[in-house]
Design an enzyme around this catalytic site. Sequence first.
Site, PDB file in Angstrom:
ATOM      1  CB  SER B 276      14.688   0.763 -11.976  1.00 25.54           C
ATOM      2  OG  SER B 276      14.410   0.089 -10.769  1.00 25.54           O
ATOM      3  CE  LYS B 282      14.672  -4.328 -15.520  1.00 24.29           C
ATOM      4  NZ  LYS B 282      13.261  -4.429 -15.819  1.00 24.29           N
ATOM      5  CG  ASN B 284      13.140  -1.147 -17.908  1.00 23.74           C
ATOM      6  OD1 ASN B 284      13.629  -2.252 -18.134  1.00 23.74           O
ATOM      7  ND2 ASN B 284      12.486  -0.870 -16.800  1.00 23.74           N
ATOM      8  NE  ARG B 315     -23.109  11.286 -47.486  1.00 25.46           N
ATOM      9  CZ  ARG B 315     -23.709  12.446 -47.195  1.00 25.46           C
ATOM     10  NH1 ARG B 315     -24.280  12.612 -46.009  1.00 25.46           N
ATOM     11  NH2 ARG B 315     -23.742  13.416 -48.077  1.00 25.46           N
TER      12      ARG B 315
END
Lengths: 452, 452, 452, 452
Positions: B276, B282, B284, B315
Amino acid sequence: MPPRLIDSLSRTEELAEVFSDHSVLQATLQFEVALARVQERLGIIPRAAAEAIAAAADSDAFDLVALSRETLRAGTPGISLVKALTDAVRKRDSAAAGFVHWGTTSQDVADTALVLLLKKSWPLIEADLIRIDRALAKLAEQHRDTVMLGRTLLQSALPVTFGLKAASWFAAVRRGRLRLQVAFEEGLVLQFGGAAGTLAALGQQGSEVAHTLAAELGLTCPDAPWHTQRDRLAGLASACGVLTGSLGKMARDISLLMQTEVGEAFEAGTDGRGGSSTMPHKHNPIGCAVTLAASTRMPGLVASYLSAMVQEHERGTGGWQAEWTILADVMQTMGVAAASSAEVVEGLTVDKARMRQNLEATLGIIFAEKAAMILGKKIGRDAAHRLLEEATRKSVKEHRQLKEVLAGMSEVTEHLDPETLSKLDLPEDYLGSTEIFRAQQLGAHFPAIKKD
Amino acid sequence: MPPRLIDSLSRTEELAEVFSDHSVLQATLQFEVALARVQERLGIIPRAAAEAIAAAADSDAFDLVALSRETLRAGTPGISLVKALTDAVRKRDSAAAGFVHWGTTSQDVADTALVLLLKKSWPLIEADLIRIDRALAKLAEQHRDTVMLGRTLLQSALPVTFGLKAASWFAAVRRGRLRLQVAFEEGLVLQFGGAAGTLAALGQQGSEVAHTLAAELGLTCPDAPWHTQRDRLAGLASACGVLTGSLGKMARDISLLMQTEVGEAFEAGTDGRGGSSTMPHKHNPIGCAVTLAASTRMPGLVASYLSAMVQEHERGTGGWQAEWTILADVMQTMGVAAASSAEVVEGLTVDKARMRQNLEATLGIIFAEKAAMILGKKIGRDAAHRLLEEATRKSVKEHRQLKEVLAGMSEVTEHLDPETLSKLDLPEDYLGSTEIFRAQQLGAHFPAIKKD
Amino acid sequence: MPPRLIDSLSRTEELAEVFSDHSVLQATLQFEVALARVQERLGIIPRAAAEAIAAAADSDAFDLVALSRETLRAGTPGISLVKALTDAVRKRDSAAAGFVHWGTTSQDVADTALVLLLKKSWPLIEADLIRIDRALAKLAEQHRDTVMLGRTLLQSALPVTFGLKAASWFAAVRRGRLRLQVAFEEGLVLQFGGAAGTLAALGQQGSEVAHTLAAELGLTCPDAPWHTQRDRLAGLASACGVLTGSLGKMARDISLLMQTEVGEAFEAGTDGRGGSSTMPHKHNPIGCAVTLAASTRMPGLVASYLSAMVQEHERGTGGWQAEWTILADVMQTMGVAAASSAEVVEGLTVDKARMRQNLEATLGIIFAEKAAMILGKKIGRDAAHRLLEEATRKSVKEHRQLKEVLAGMSEVTEHLDPETLSKLDLPEDYLGSTEIFRAQQLGAHFPAIKKD
Amino acid sequence: MPPRLIDSLSRTEELAEVFSDHSVLQATLQFEVALARVQERLGIIPRAAAEAIAAAADSDAFDLVALSRETLRAGTPGISLVKALTDAVRKRDSAAAGFVHWGTTSQDVADTALVLLLKKSWPLIEADLIRIDRALAKLAEQHRDTVMLGRTLLQSALPVTFGLKAASWFAAVRRGRLRLQVAFEEGLVLQFGGAAGTLAALGQQGSEVAHTLAAELGLTCPDAPWHTQRDRLAGLASACGVLTGSLGKMARDISLLMQTEVGEAFEAGTDGRGGSSTMPHKHNPIGCAVTLAASTRMPGLVASYLSAMVQEHERGTGGWQAEWTILADVMQTMGVAAASSAEVVEGLTVDKARMRQNLEATLGIIFAEKAAMILGKKIGRDAAHRLLEEATRKSVKEHRQLKEVLAGMSEVTEHLDPETLSKLDLPEDYLGSTEIFRAQQLGAHFPAIKKD
């Protein structure tokens, strides 16, 4: 654009379009443009910035491939879109670039874009639900008196009417539609909270921007951001789950009625659906199969959404990032179930003669209970019961009508007159509250259609 | 081609490519061409037909949009593809058109195409699993002696090593990979049964065609068609579910270690991931979030596949039609979990100093149990226990090291010499079998890497 | 003790017993007694302590109601059990009380007790799977030549044999059983790691205690504790999920064959199951319904287990606490599916005459494809195809056998001699590889039963 | 009676009691007695019969073990219960025995009994939800001004208040409770349809009996029986799923706040919960773990119920038989989540000082965005941004407060006066709309509590 080939049985073209790259991008840009417009109006950003943002927000001008790639890198839907928009604005007006995405956060745009896509989905889904509603109401009226076998645990039980059957499908889908409508109303809310859900960057103006923005986008403004409180959308996913379950039940019923050995109802099989050139006897329940496939996939999707609700603090780590795919799949699965069901019930052919024939093929032994009750009043329940056991066994063994067998038993003819016996297996005489239940299910929710 | 924007956090580009329209079409054509070639070789169809089919099977020549549309109409992946191929062959050689898809059925091509796509998926997934394997083995070696807090119920418990932690992740992923490999081996089988699974149209040659076709496609030839026996693929989906769960566990751990307040390990955060610009603090946990999102979505997908297994007779009606979307999603979810995890562990930074600091911040009270055991031998377990309760309470309250508090208690110093006390909270002295467990987990499955 | 009434359709008595309070308590005590015995043998705790512990571990002497209550308070299965045992030991020998649960942790006893219960479950489940295996192998042999309709999408397709159908069920259940056996072998491992998975309190002796304890309990000793690495048990739950899916498929098939309108196979309906005194025609597919109920519930349980795998650090917060209930439910659901299926297939009655009758009721139009192929060699595929379309339409409309209709068409009789025509709809002549597939499925896995 | 030991973390004693054998039996008998009473009143059965039925319906007189056993044999909850009641009545009055269960069917009694148990569950669940509501409203008021770190992706983001956090939990639980209440109201309907849902055996009186019976039992009378239309209960299960998700989110948050390294909030840990005698620093989040376990298990249960909705014709084969266990588990899981959450929030201790301390430990760099905005107005956004990047990097590296670093940069001090700088990192000054969002979430739904 139709869905990807690998998903072609799982999405309609209309809903696939809603969640196409172009549509997703548009929803994103719609948020950013509306935000800029609102902020300009409230004096937060310059008019020129708002104009530059609106001008740059041309969804055809973006590189969708790059956006998809960068979104996975960023780990958040929104970040790469905002970056690309900012770049586009900067090219027009470098000062304006600073006002893109002002005071908001990537989850605001990602969530609101998702909500805008949900808003686009609803009328498409609703239209098919209304088609189902009308077709079923019509079938339930037309077949008020069409008697057929009721079947429990896949065994013949007592007579019912196809009108009741259709009315029961009708009422369940109607209830499901109302629940879904309520859930959409609750779910179509703006997301707008900024980095930590406080709109800190907007100072005292946050709430005003939120209300104006919601109005601009045609969404409800919630009492607070819901970055990690996902219950509204969970309610919406669940409502899709319940309704798809009801549609699956109807599809299962119809596919069973279409069996070669039952042959009581048929999908239209038009337009390349379900037929077979070499096997003209084949009426494959394709619309039902597609609906049942949807109802097979839906519960797992709802479970995924519910699992994703456990999100940490002010923004989740994993739960939120799972949502776009899940919700897009939920909507598209709901959509294909509704569309397939609509086609099935609108085109449904009912073979009344075969219904009666299957009923009669039971030799009347489904009326043994009825006979026992009439007889029981005369000779006592236990004695009556024993007689009927004997008679039904004989009926099955000798492949004769139960009433004929009974007519040959003196203990029976002593007490039951021939007329009673001859009417014993009239299905119309043993329908109990069938008509009341049919009418109530149509009428309770659909007064306009009720005709009697 | 990267995935659709709406799914951009849920698929890697590589796996999305495997399930792209072009790739699906190619797999389908591969089946039909191989079938024609084999049948020509066995004298079942003319050489000219096989050649015309091979020539027409140019995946770039098909209208993918129309194919997707018609597939939903047909309700079966395969039908529209075969029709389009037949048309293309007819244009070249009208007689040859009659030999397209000879003796087989739409489910044969649809299932085998799916299996061929699974076969393409495995090496992509495996490559990322091998990256994880290597990175974790390396971390487990490098951090053999890196002590850190063990945490139970998110509370500090006793010391462990980061080496043990990494080795435990390693062993779980390794076991999961082996299970997945076995499941892939079991699942990569040819589907070839004709209309009702008997290869009736091929008379006595069915089994021979099957074996030759399987060899041609590089698939195993099963003992019988499996049109409605889906256990092999269910096993494969489940193995993806289990492994994704193990990757989710690792991602949860790492995301918790990356918390601001813990700060013991970090994703690399390179190439636009997790950083960031305004908030340099930060980091993350984007790779972890993407993995956790995958592990949030996977259990519902596995459940959907298991639900779809209940297919009717020769089927299915609904179950089978649900599978393409589910399995494609399972593979892509597995793929994104593996790729994200690989990136996370390859780029992982470990802050050994912070690990020790967090350990020391517990004031040594995590060693209360150890002290009680030493002391207990002298004064009895109950008395020791009471003393330690008092001491730890005091330690927390006064924010002093437990050993200091103990050093001030005469009942303690009577029995414990200063040296013992001073070493009480050496984490290295209270690791028990940590090293054995670390080494065994690396060695049990990975002899080549074991160094001591 | 049978299961609770509310769960009575979801558990067998035998499996309910395994997870009864008494059995859970016993497994817990078994761990603690074995641990004490082993530690005494290794000189870690006094002989008197081990003896007191063994003596106190009388499962009848505990207050189960209090234990259950206190377990919810404690939030961990194990804690309250250990407390109660310690109290019981203290009454006998207060010094010994200090050695209860020495060096271990509540999760060790809780997980190992669970594994011991799984170990008790397997032979019960396996016994029913072997019953299914034998019954199906027998049916597949007996009905090698029993022709019947193959059905795709619930529509009549081509002839198959009931022997093939049974062999396909057989092979799927067999594969499922082998996978389950492998998963049990992998899952039956000791849990023993102490507070943080390092066995710190046991110093250098941890690993030795672990190996000896595992041997004492008849479990495998893993390479490390697995407090938060749950992949082995996840694999076990998944294997139950896959096998229950295969059993559900068989139950669906049989319930469809039992339909009044089909009537080709029947559950025995003995001992109060499925019959109806007033409706002797009723043969409710109760065993199938119970199996299908299990296969309806199982996928959600597997998903829950996979979701629970994401556990934090050295002991999970929520995931682990969910496991006892989930796994007990998985085992019991597996058990009731196996037991019900065993009863169904052992008691299955097959109506060969009805099978042929249903086949013949198709008027032979299921052989249109065959006729087109024979004729095509003479007049070209397209011309043949057009003729057959016309003929089948006529056959259905006039309700006449296809071969009769064809016999009246000169374009056909010019090319097909009467004998070919008369044999056109012999199902035995259009079985393709049916017998090969039947035999291979029996033989591939079950050499002993293969007779030809 | 507390739950079984194996389920002890998954059920409260109160809810376990609702689904106990005794309670299930009572609900069954309640239906049969009410039916007899109503039918007597309407002249359908003799008074003596109704009296004998009422007299025999003594829940203590039944053999619960035998009932459970026979229920599995019968495959339907209800059949064995009715048989046992009939036997009991016969002992008193043999004529009366013939009037037991008159005109109804086993699914009527089984479903209605289940609905009666749901009705008993709701007030128990609601009581805990109201406790949560009150406790959270109180916390949200008390901590209106308690600033703390907002955390996104588990990283420190911007300041929020604990009041806002609590208010967001409050509003989500409140919305969930309202949805659940609506779902209960919709779901608490009588089931009464007879063998095929037509009440045939009651002739013209069916509907009247239904209405009177519903009133007698305190249930709503629906517009028709819903033997195979399960959407109302599906809606109820889903509402439990959504609410449990919201409770799980709160539990995750609190367990994260309780981490040793965070230490901002704590469960009370009273009454044997979460404490540890040797580790007084340990505050295990047991209530949260139990809630998280519930939220881990719930999504799979909801998925199972949704899957079970696809029921055939007039009575399902497998779907219905799965429901008792699923719904009982859903209710008990909801119950334990609500009870645990109530205990957690009522006993929650908040450490305001630690909250501020953790906020301050970020060195103020969480205010970088704010500084950039102030500065940007003077020197342009881009220049401001570059300055802040440099400053924050320096702040982290040198471990100094951001504002101190800024105070040392002339480019900054030229434009920002010392007062502005000194107040830069006052969290109270950067809360944006926090208070509005807090108040609105409390007020929107809870006018009575709103105080300002």
